[in-house]
Design a protein around this motif. Structure first.
Motif, PDB file in Angstrom:
ATOM      1  N   VAL A  46     -28.211  14.945   7.993  1.00 26.35           N
ATOM      2  CA  VAL A  46     -27.597  14.405   9.205  1.00 26.35           C
ATOM      3  C   VAL A  46     -26.896  13.081   8.937  1.00 26.35           C
ATOM      4  O   VAL A  46     -25.780  12.840   9.410  1.00 26.35           O
ATOM      5  CB  VAL A  46     -28.660  14.240  10.310  1.00 26.35           C
ATOM      6  CG1 VAL A  46     -28.088  13.489  11.504  1.00 26.35           C
ATOM      7  CG2 VAL A  46     -29.180  15.599  10.742  1.00 26.35           C
ATOM      8  N   ALA A  47     -27.533  12.199   8.174  1.00 23.27           N
ATOM      9  CA  ALA A  47     -26.934  10.891   7.908  1.00 23.27           C
ATOM     10  C   ALA A  47     -25.636  11.018   7.120  1.00 23.27           C
ATOM     11  O   ALA A  47     -24.643  10.333   7.404  1.00 23.27           O
ATOM     12  CB  ALA A  47     -27.924  10.012   7.145  1.00 23.27           C
ATOM     13  N   ARG A  50     -22.812  12.217   9.379  1.00 28.70           N
ATOM     14  CA  ARG A  50     -22.319  11.286  10.389  1.00 28.70           C
ATOM     15  C   ARG A  50     -21.522  10.112   9.807  1.00 28.70           C
ATOM     16  O   ARG A  50     -21.162   9.192  10.526  1.00 28.70           O
ATOM     17  CB  ARG A  50     -23.495  10.736  11.208  1.00 28.70           C
ATOM     18  CG  ARG A  50     -24.078  11.747  12.188  1.00 28.70           C
ATOM     19  CD  ARG A  50     -25.096  11.076  13.108  1.00 28.70           C
ATOM     20  NE  ARG A  50     -24.504  10.003  13.876  1.00 28.70           N
ATOM     21  CZ  ARG A  50     -23.785  10.171  14.984  1.00 28.70           C
ATOM     22  NH1 ARG A  50     -23.558  11.392  15.446  1.00 28.70           N
ATOM     23  NH2 ARG A  50     -23.296   9.135  15.628  1.00 28.70           N
ATOM     24  N   LEU A  51     -21.241  10.124   8.536  1.00 34.51           N
ATOM     25  CA  LEU A  51     -20.409   9.071   7.950  1.00 34.51           C
ATOM     26  C   LEU A  51     -19.047   9.026   8.650  1.00 34.51           C
ATOM     27  O   LEU A  51     -18.437  10.062   8.930  1.00 34.51           O
ATOM     28  CB  LEU A  51     -20.191   9.337   6.464  1.00 34.51           C
ATOM     29  CG  LEU A  51     -21.267   8.856   5.495  1.00 34.51           C
ATOM     30  CD1 LEU A  51     -20.934   9.329   4.093  1.00 34.51           C
ATOM     31  CD2 LEU A  51     -21.380   7.339   5.517  1.00 34.51           C
ATOM     32  N   THR A  52     -18.575   7.807   8.935  1.00 38.05           N
ATOM     33  CA  THR A  52     -17.269   7.675   9.585  1.00 38.05           C
ATOM     34  C   THR A  52     -16.248   6.976   8.704  1.00 38.05           C
ATOM     35  O   THR A  52     -15.059   7.192   8.848  1.00 38.05           O
ATOM     36  CB  THR A  52     -17.406   6.898  10.914  1.00 38.05           C
ATOM     37  OG1 THR A  52     -17.974   5.604  10.657  1.00 38.05           O
ATOM     38  CG2 THR A  52     -18.299   7.662  11.886  1.00 38.05           C
ATOM     39  N   LEU A 159     -25.736  16.466  -0.163  1.00 36.85           N
ATOM     40  CA  LEU A 159     -24.480  17.084  -0.580  1.00 36.85           C
ATOM     41  C   LEU A 159     -23.954  18.030   0.497  1.00 36.85           C
ATOM     42  O   LEU A 159     -22.749  18.068   0.780  1.00 36.85           O
ATOM     43  CB  LEU A 159     -24.689  17.840  -1.895  1.00 36.85           C
ATOM     44  CG  LEU A 159     -25.063  16.978  -3.106  1.00 36.85           C
ATOM     45  CD1 LEU A 159     -25.339  17.856  -4.326  1.00 36.85           C
ATOM     46  CD2 LEU A 159     -23.969  15.958  -3.420  1.00 36.85           C
ATOM     47  N   VAL A 160     -24.854  18.781   1.133  1.00 40.35           N
ATOM     48  CA  VAL A 160     -24.451  19.666   2.222  1.00 40.35           C
ATOM     49  C   VAL A 160     -23.890  18.848   3.384  1.00 40.35           C
ATOM     50  O   VAL A 160     -22.868  19.207   3.996  1.00 40.35           O
ATOM     51  CB  VAL A 160     -25.636  20.527   2.698  1.00 40.35           C
ATOM     52  CG1 VAL A 160     -25.267  21.299   3.971  1.00 40.35           C
ATOM     53  CG2 VAL A 160     -26.061  21.487   1.607  1.00 40.35           C
ATOM     54  N   GLY A 161     -24.548  17.727   3.688  1.00 34.45           N
ATOM     55  CA  GLY A 161     -24.071  16.861   4.759  1.00 34.45           C
ATOM     56  C   GLY A 161     -22.679  16.323   4.491  1.00 34.45           C
ATOM     57  O   GLY A 161     -21.845  16.240   5.398  1.00 34.45           O
ATOM     58  N   LEU A 162     -22.401  15.946   3.238  1.00 41.88           N
ATOM     59  CA  LEU A 162     -21.063  15.461   2.880  1.00 41.88           C
ATOM     60  C   LEU A 162     -20.017  16.562   3.019  1.00 41.88           C
ATOM     61  O   LEU A 162     -18.885  16.314   3.463  1.00 41.88           O
ATOM     62  CB  LEU A 162     -21.078  14.913   1.450  1.00 41.88           C
ATOM     63  CG  LEU A 162     -21.851  13.603   1.239  1.00 41.88           C
ATOM     64  CD1 LEU A 162     -21.909  13.260  -0.235  1.00 41.88           C
ATOM     65  CD2 LEU A 162     -21.212  12.462   2.029  1.00 41.88           C
ATOM     66  N   LEU A 163     -20.386  17.784   2.647  1.00 40.04           N
ATOM     67  CA  LEU A 163     -19.468  18.913   2.801  1.00 40.04           C
ATOM     68  C   LEU A 163     -19.172  19.175   4.279  1.00 40.04           C
ATOM     69  O   LEU A 163     -18.018  19.428   4.655  1.00 40.04           O
ATOM     70  CB  LEU A 163     -20.052  20.162   2.148  1.00 40.04           C
ATOM     71  CG  LEU A 163     -20.112  20.164   0.615  1.00 40.04           C
ATOM     72  CD1 LEU A 163     -20.838  21.412   0.118  1.00 40.04           C
ATOM     73  CD2 LEU A 163     -18.715  20.090   0.016  1.00 40.04           C
ATOM     74  N   LEU A 164     -20.196  19.094   5.115  1.00 42.74           N
ATOM     75  CA  LEU A 164     -19.996  19.275   6.550  1.00 42.74           C
ATOM     76  C   LEU A 164     -19.107  18.177   7.120  1.00 42.74           C
ATOM     77  O   LEU A 164     -18.293  18.415   8.022  1.00 42.74           O
ATOM     78  CB  LEU A 164     -21.350  19.288   7.271  1.00 42.74           C
ATOM     79  CG  LEU A 164     -22.230  20.510   7.033  1.00 42.74           C
ATOM     80  CD1 LEU A 164     -23.607  20.308   7.647  1.00 42.74           C
ATOM     81  CD2 LEU A 164     -21.584  21.767   7.606  1.00 42.74           C
ATOM     82  N   HIS A 165     -19.256  16.963   6.570  1.00 44.33           N
ATOM     83  CA  HIS A 165     -18.427  15.841   7.017  1.00 44.33           C
ATOM     84  C   HIS A 165     -16.954  16.100   6.713  1.00 44.33           C
ATOM     85  O   HIS A 165     -16.067  15.744   7.503  1.00 44.33           O
ATOM     86  CB  HIS A 165     -18.890  14.561   6.318  1.00 44.33           C
ATOM     87  CG  HIS A 165     -18.037  13.368   6.625  1.00 44.33           C
ATOM     88  ND1 HIS A 165     -18.031  12.761   7.857  1.00 44.33           N
ATOM     89  CD2 HIS A 165     -17.160  12.670   5.859  1.00 44.33           C
ATOM     90  CE1 HIS A 165     -17.183  11.737   7.844  1.00 44.33           C
ATOM     91  NE2 HIS A 165     -16.654  11.670   6.634  1.00 44.33           N
ATOM     92  N   ALA A 170     -19.452  15.123  12.883  1.00 37.46           N
ATOM     93  CA  ALA A 170     -20.789  15.564  13.289  1.00 37.46           C
ATOM     94  C   ALA A 170     -20.872  15.633  14.809  1.00 37.46           C
ATOM     95  O   ALA A 170     -20.309  14.795  15.510  1.00 37.46           O
ATOM     96  CB  ALA A 170     -21.840  14.585  12.754  1.00 37.46           C
ATOM     97  N   PRO A 171     -21.558  16.631  15.350  1.00 36.89           N
ATOM     98  CA  PRO A 171     -21.720  16.727  16.807  1.00 36.89           C
ATOM     99  C   PRO A 171     -22.583  15.594  17.347  1.00 36.89           C
ATOM    100  O   PRO A 171     -23.313  14.939  16.606  1.00 36.89           O
ATOM    101  CB  PRO A 171     -22.398  18.087  16.988  1.00 36.89           C
ATOM    102  CG  PRO A 171     -23.053  18.380  15.683  1.00 36.89           C
ATOM    103  CD  PRO A 171     -22.186  17.755  14.635  1.00 36.89           C
ATOM    104  N   SER A 172     -22.520  15.382  18.637  1.00 41.56           N
ATOM    105  CA  SER A 172     -23.203  14.239  19.262  1.00 41.56           C
ATOM    106  C   SER A 172     -24.718  14.309  19.118  1.00 41.56           C
ATOM    107  O   SER A 172     -25.387  13.275  19.052  1.00 41.56           O
ATOM    108  CB  SER A 172     -22.828  14.158  20.743  1.00 41.56           C
ATOM    109  OG  SER A 172     -23.172  15.371  21.406  1.00 41.56           O
TER     110      SER A 172
END
Length: 293
Positions: A46-47, A50-52, A159-165, A170-172
């Motif tokens: 999740v973290a 949520r990178l912006t 790594l999965v989170g970065l790919l999703l980013h 990321a959803p609310s």
């Protein structure tokens, strides 16, 4: 307050589980690995998602660099110990980034502090992957290859989170996950920490004077490093980063090493020293965080 309550309830649960007899002790490694999947891996995913912006990583990178400093110091002075045990010692004298700093940062610096602490924790998954590899390789208890997927799941989740980013924002609801992460980590971390501290495997380990001296000087290295980060953050008017750095330097003892000692079979004198004496610094960190904010 919620995080504090979760710490207390989790600690009582862990104490009760450890007193549950040999059946609980046999399944304890399974419980430890379930915790890795449910909390650490989820939080990492999740973290990272949520990178912006890249600029958000500057402070967390400085915090995560302290872990590499501790690993280098521990391995360079490990003597006849294996690299795996040296890595376990490095973890034992490093900040409790997940189960202490994240909940405390949330309490003292709100969502900004939580995000900094969580991102530092995500970046640290690269460090923990190296440490876990060394510990598994040199473990007194032979590890099945299949379990490496679980033990390394926080890195894979990052790594999965970065790919999703990359795919999309990321959803609310992921913001709620981060807010709930503090109390959840406090509960699960305290439960498994307490249960591992009083596990027969660790109770049999002595605490000689040389282990206390080694813990002391490595802890001084940690405090000195994060003091520099506090100073730099203060000069840059980054109050939230300064709070997280203060909580990292004067942290409660890391919860994972005493658990990993059971999981991998290490009988580390420094680890059992750290879980006893490391708590002396935690109140100082809370006071300093209050002063800074």
């Amino acid at each position: 307050m919620l995080s504090l309550v979760c710490f207390m309830v989790g600690g009582l649960l862990g104490w009760g589980a450890a007193k549950g007899g040999t059946r609980i002790q046999r399944v304890w490694p399974v419980v430890l690995r379930v915790q890795i999947l449910v909390t650490s891996a989820t939080l990492s995913l999740v973290a990272a998602w949520r990178l912006t912006s890249v600029s958000e990583l500057v402070g967390p990178l400085a915090l995560a660099a302290g872990m590499w400093v501790m690993l280098a110091a521990a391995l360079a002075t490990r003597g006849t110990r294996s690299a795996g045990e040296g890595s376990l010692e490095a973890w034992a004298v490093s900040p409790n980034s997940g189960f202490w700093v994240v909940p405390a940062a949330t309490a003292f610096a709100g969502s900004t502090g939580a995000m900094i602490a969580v991102l530092a924790n995500v970046i640290t998954t690269a460090w923990s992957a190296v440490a876990v590899h060394l510990m598994r390789r040199d473990a007194p208890i032979r590890q099945r290859r299949a379990t490496s997927w679980v033990d390394q799941s926080p890195l894979l989740a990052s790594l999965v989170g970065l790919l999703l980013h990359v795919v999309g924002p990321a959803p609310s609801w992921t913001a709620d996950v981060l807010l709930l992460a503090g109390p959840l980590l406090a509960f699960s971390g305290a439960a498994l920490f307490t249960g591992s501290v009083i596990h027969p495997h660790n109770l049999a380990v002595l605490r000689p004077a040389h282990a206390v001296r080694r813990w002391t000087w490595l802890t001084v290295v940690r405090v000195a490093y994060y003091a520099l980060v506090v100073l730099a953050a203060s000069l840059a008017s980054s109050t939230s980063l300064a709070v997280v750095a203060a909580l990292s330097g004067l942290s409660a003892p890391a919860f994972q090493p005493i658990q990993l000692a059971v999981l991998y079979g290490y009988r580390s004198e420094l680890v059992v020293v750290a879980v006893r004496w490391g708590w002396l610094l935690a109140p100082l960190g809370l006071v300093l965080a209050e002063v800074i904010r």
